[in-house]
Write a protein that holds these residues in place. Sequence first.
Motif, PDB file in Angstrom:
ATOM      1  N   GLY A 173     -67.255  96.122   5.600  1.00 32.68           N
ATOM      2  CA  GLY A 173     -66.568  96.735   4.474  1.00 32.68           C
ATOM      3  C   GLY A 173     -65.274  97.429   4.834  1.00 32.68           C
ATOM      4  N   LYS A 174     -64.777  97.190   6.030  1.00 39.42           N
ATOM      5  CA  LYS A 174     -63.511  97.786   6.476  1.00 39.42           C
ATOM      6  C   LYS A 174     -62.531  96.688   6.876  1.00 39.42           C
ATOM      7  N   PHE A 175     -61.262  97.061   6.959  1.00 41.41           N
ATOM      8  CA  PHE A 175     -60.225  96.130   7.390  1.00 41.41           C
ATOM      9  C   PHE A 175     -59.232  96.882   8.260  1.00 41.41           C
ATOM     10  N   GLU A 192     -60.078 100.339  -2.761  1.00 41.36           N
ATOM     11  CA  GLU A 192     -59.050 100.209  -1.730  1.00 41.36           C
ATOM     12  C   GLU A 192     -59.541 100.809  -0.415  1.00 41.36           C
ATOM     13  N   ILE A 193     -59.454 100.001   0.648  1.00 43.93           N
ATOM     14  CA  ILE A 193     -59.919 100.453   1.958  1.00 43.93           C
ATOM     15  C   ILE A 193     -58.814 100.484   3.007  1.00 43.93           C
ATOM     16  N   ALA A 194     -57.657  99.887   2.707  1.00 45.94           N
ATOM     17  CA  ALA A 194     -56.576  99.869   3.694  1.00 45.94           C
ATOM     18  C   ALA A 194     -55.244  99.648   3.007  1.00 45.94           C
ATOM     19  N   TRP A 201     -36.880  97.017   2.681  1.00 49.83           N
ATOM     20  CA  TRP A 201     -36.994  95.866   3.571  1.00 49.83           C
ATOM     21  C   TRP A 201     -38.333  95.867   4.307  1.00 49.83           C
ATOM     22  N   CYS A 202     -39.397  96.078   3.559  1.00 52.00           N
ATOM     23  CA  CYS A 202     -40.717  96.072   4.178  1.00 52.00           C
ATOM     24  C   CYS A 202     -41.744  95.528   3.189  1.00 52.00           C
ATOM     25  N   SER A 203     -42.864  95.053   3.723  1.00 52.64           N
ATOM     26  CA  SER A 203     -43.969  94.589   2.899  1.00 52.64           C
ATOM     27  C   SER A 203     -45.121  95.567   3.024  1.00 52.64           C
ATOM     28  N   VAL A 204     -45.780  95.799   1.910  1.00 55.19           N
ATOM     29  CA  VAL A 204     -46.962  96.658   1.906  1.00 55.19           C
ATOM     30  C   VAL A 204     -48.178  95.803   1.593  1.00 55.19           C
ATOM     31  N   LEU A 205     -49.162  95.869   2.468  1.00 59.79           N
ATOM     32  CA  LEU A 205     -50.408  95.136   2.285  1.00 59.79           C
ATOM     33  C   LEU A 205     -51.497  96.107   1.857  1.00 59.79           C
ATOM     34  N   LYS A 206     -52.139  95.806   0.744  1.00 57.53           N
ATOM     35  CA  LYS A 206     -53.268  96.609   0.277  1.00 57.53           C
ATOM     36  C   LYS A 206     -54.523  95.738   0.275  1.00 57.53           C
ATOM     37  N   VAL A 207     -55.593  96.291   0.833  1.00 59.56           N
ATOM     38  CA  VAL A 207     -56.850  95.563   0.943  1.00 59.56           C
ATOM     39  C   VAL A 207     -57.937  96.331   0.206  1.00 59.56           C
ATOM     40  N   LYS A 208     -58.699  95.613  -0.606  1.00 61.97           N
ATOM     41  CA  LYS A 208     -59.826  96.218  -1.314  1.00 61.97           C
ATOM     42  C   LYS A 208     -61.131  95.561  -0.877  1.00 61.97           C
TER      43      LYS A 208
END
Length: 282
Positions: free
Chosen positions: A129-131, A80-82, A68-75
């Motif tokens: 370049g970061k999030f 991948e940075i976050a 019951w959760c969402s995972v956010l991946k940021v590139k």
Amino acid sequence: MNKKNFRSNIWINVYKTLFLLVMLFVFSNISLAQSDSLQPYNFNPDVKSISFVYGDYSFKTNYDTSGWCSVLKVKYKNKEIASSSFDGWIDTMNVYDFNGDGKKTVLISSYTGGAHCCVMLFIGIMENGKFFIHDTLFLGNAWYNIEDTEKDGTLEIQTGTDMFAYAFTNYAETRFPPRVYRIKKNKFKDVTKDYPEIVNAYIDELKTDLKEFTKNGFECMGKEEDTFNTDAGSVKTILAAITACYHSIGEVKKGYELIDKSYKCPDKDKFVKILKDEFKLK
């Protein structure tokens, strides 16, 4: 948003929740492009994932049905940075220029599910370049719209507060005093006091509701009796919302003057004390 329709839009969205819960376990993959358009928030339980690219940044969410959760991946430039986990699921994520200065903010909304809860907003910052997530706004079961209220190129988040849910009577009679937020220095800032016209329009609607109870009188309960699901409880809920509205624009005295005039029940002093002590309406 049309100021006169603020309250009705909030209630429409609340009632939508009951219908949408029926579809709670129905999901399908969709891909959304980044957008600066002003879209009202409408929770969509069909959204299982969101993907979009903004410049050198790419975003992708996935909903974990078991956790019951969402995972956010940021590139950033395909690296991948976050990676962040959010309670419930992310069903809306867009890039906005909130202050008309060219600086883009990622606004993320998640919904935890359940009969009356909970919407949360997150400010995502792209920088060098970061999030990272910089601030969070808890809305409870209040929905929101993003508006250029004054048509000046800056955006506001118009919402409401369900602070009085179950306080004096049933949830169905909860009123949602307006709240307006801006994003300043990567933080949510309550600027409701700058929009007295929105607040006063809602006060006028609440006063109309109040007259439905007071014009012919209503039955009071005893000093220590529970007002839940009674006319007295309904009146207290309306008066509490009116007082909160006045408080938000620096005129709380008017709220207590109306209480003194409209609510003659034995528990009036106790009611006022609750508003001042528990809800900090001073």
